[in-house]
Design an enzyme around this catalytic site. Structure first.
Site, mmCIF file in Angstrom:
data_model
loop_
_atom_site.group_PDB
_atom_site.id
_atom_site.type_symbol
_atom_site.label_atom_id
_atom_site.label_comp_id
_atom_site.label_asym_id
_atom_site.label_seq_id
_atom_site.Cartn_x
_atom_site.Cartn_y
_atom_site.Cartn_z
ATOM 1 N N ASP A 12 18.085 6.906 -44.691
ATOM 2 C CA ASP A 12 16.814 7.184 -44.379
ATOM 3 C C ASP A 12 15.569 8.218 -45.625
ATOM 4 O OD1 ASP A 12 15.726 9.444 -42.127
ATOM 5 O OD2 ASP A 12 16.964 11.543 -44.035
ATOM 6 N N SER A 13 14.774 8.310 -45.212
ATOM 7 C CA SER A 13 13.757 8.373 -46.026
ATOM 8 C C SER A 13 14.460 9.719 -46.596
ATOM 9 C CB SER A 13 12.492 9.335 -45.254
ATOM 10 O OG SER A 13 13.033 10.653 -44.659
ATOM 11 N N CYS A 75 17.341 7.282 -39.618
ATOM 12 C CA CYS A 75 15.526 8.179 -40.210
ATOM 13 C C CYS A 75 14.754 7.694 -38.428
ATOM 14 C CB CYS A 75 14.960 7.430 -40.819
ATOM 15 S SG CYS A 75 12.975 8.275 -40.768
ATOM 16 N N GLU A 154 13.578 21.722 -43.726
ATOM 17 C CA GLU A 154 14.010 21.641 -45.190
ATOM 18 C C GLU A 154 13.657 23.277 -46.277
ATOM 19 O OE1 GLU A 154 12.902 18.379 -47.258
ATOM 20 O OE2 GLU A 154 13.687 17.055 -45.952
ATOM 21 N N CYS A 186 13.983 13.411 -33.934
ATOM 22 C CA CYS A 186 14.127 13.087 -36.027
ATOM 23 C C CYS A 186 15.299 13.817 -36.635
ATOM 24 C CB CYS A 186 13.105 14.113 -36.448
ATOM 25 S SG CYS A 186 12.597 14.350 -38.039
ATOM 26 N N HIS A 188 16.007 16.045 -38.561
ATOM 27 C CA HIS A 188 15.795 17.456 -38.775
ATOM 28 C C HIS A 188 16.170 18.598 -37.419
ATOM 29 C CE1 HIS A 188 14.608 15.342 -42.728
ATOM 30 N NE2 HIS A 188 14.381 16.919 -43.102
HETATM 31 N N1 DGL Z 1 13.854 11.169 -41.200
HETATM 32 C C1 DGL Z 1 12.225 11.298 -40.788
HETATM 33 C C2 DGL Z 1 12.376 11.102 -39.154
HETATM 34 O O1 DGL Z 1 13.455 10.834 -38.686
HETATM 35 C C3 DGL Z 1 11.525 13.470 -40.870
HETATM 36 C C4 DGL Z 1 10.953 13.320 -42.220
HETATM 37 C C5 DGL Z 1 10.404 12.034 -42.579
HETATM 38 O O2 DGL Z 1 9.125 11.787 -41.918
HETATM 39 O O3 DGL Z 1 10.641 11.167 -43.658
HETATM 40 O O4 DGL Z 1 11.838 10.327 -39.086
#
Ligand code: DGL
Length: 276
Positions: A12-13, A75, A154, A186, A188
């Site tokens: 993931d990012s 991600c 976050e 997403c 989050h």
């Molecule tokens: N992990 C990213 C997503 O699911 C969210 C956070 C980011 O913008 O990197 O799109």
């Protein structure tokens, strides 16, 4: 060791993808997981497609080097922009979160009016819309980019009045389209389920079903591993081994919130450049 007993690689990012790890671990507890969070370069959701694809290839290369049996792109932003490229470049099964989320939404929706929320890059890609329209032409999709939600999660402001207000602002234009299903597109957003469930009745008369793409992804992965005869033969509880490209001061506390339990000790890594 047999291929099937290699770990599953998840990237993931940042730390958000731990929501996907949580679902995989709860569905397939004997599988071991190697997790890479590119915390040094998060967010991906505000970046250009070429950058997202390059970062995703570097993440996948790192996991390949760890000898994983499959790669899960936790991600949404990377799944939206880089999945095809990853499948083309890496010779192992690659699973994203878009197709599983889209398929679940199509099953759940009765009136075939579906909302999608995600990062700016995910919504720009229209990946969820295409994935659903490919399967059912007549579907109506209403999308909304929600760039403020990642920082709020976050920050831990899961039920904060400001978060509820921001959600109200983002959800109003799609809820008035009479959607009966909303894809949380997403990593989050599963943490905002309670807040979303609180806001929706103030905006809509109809009930709206929430689709957690992390949950759908874990189910999709299990089917894929079963078909490929890649489910582990181990009867022991699998391990979770996290790697991050940076360690921010709050990251341990926040990570546990995403994972649903204490994060095992993590290693900091530097990724190799991947030339496209
Ligand atoms: N992990 C990213 C997503 O699911 C969210 C956070 C980011 O913008 O990197 O799109």
């Amino acid at each position: 060791m047999e291929n099937r007993d290699f770990p599953i690689g998840v990237f993931d990012s940042g730390i958000g993808g731990l929501t996907v790890v949580r679902q995989i671990h709860s569905l397939m507890p004997n599988e071991s997981i190697i997790y890479l969070g590119d915390t040094a370069r998060v967010p991906y959701g505000t970046k250009a497609p070429e950058t997202i694809i390059r970062f995703a290839c570097e993440d996948a290369q790192f996991l390949m080097d760890q000898k994983v049996k499959a790669i899960v792109v936790a991600c949404n932003t990377a799944s939206a922009w880089a999945l095809r490229e990853l499948e083309r470049r890496f010779a192992l099964p690659v699973c994203g979160v878009i197709t599983p989320g889209a398929e679940t939404a199509l099953i759940v929706s009765r009136n075939k009016r579906i909302g999608v929320i995600g990062t700016t890059a995910t919504i720009l890609s229209q990946a969820y819309t295409y994935a659903m329209k490919d399967r059912l032409q007549k579907i109506q999709v209403y999308s909304q980019a929600c760039p403020l939600l990642v920082p709020l999660v976050e920050e831990g402001w899961l039920m904060h009045p400001i978060t509820l207000k921001v959600l109200e602002e983002y959800l109003t234009p799609i809820v008035i389209e009479q959607i009966d299903t909303l894809i949380l597109g997403c990593t989050h957003y599963p943490l905002l389920k309670r807040a979303i469930q609180q806001v929706i009745p103030t905006l809509a008369s109809q009930p709206i079903e929430l689709i957690d793409s992390a949950e759908s992804c874990a189910q999709h992965l299990r089917r894929r591993l079963t078909d490929l005869d890649l489910l582990t033969s181990s009867a022991q509880l699998g391990t979770i081994t996290p790697f991050f490209t940076d360690e921010t001061p709050n990251f341990k506390r926040i990570s546990s919130r995403f994972l649903g339990r204490k994060l095992p000790s993590a290693t900091r890594v530097q990724l190799r450049e991947y030339l496209l």
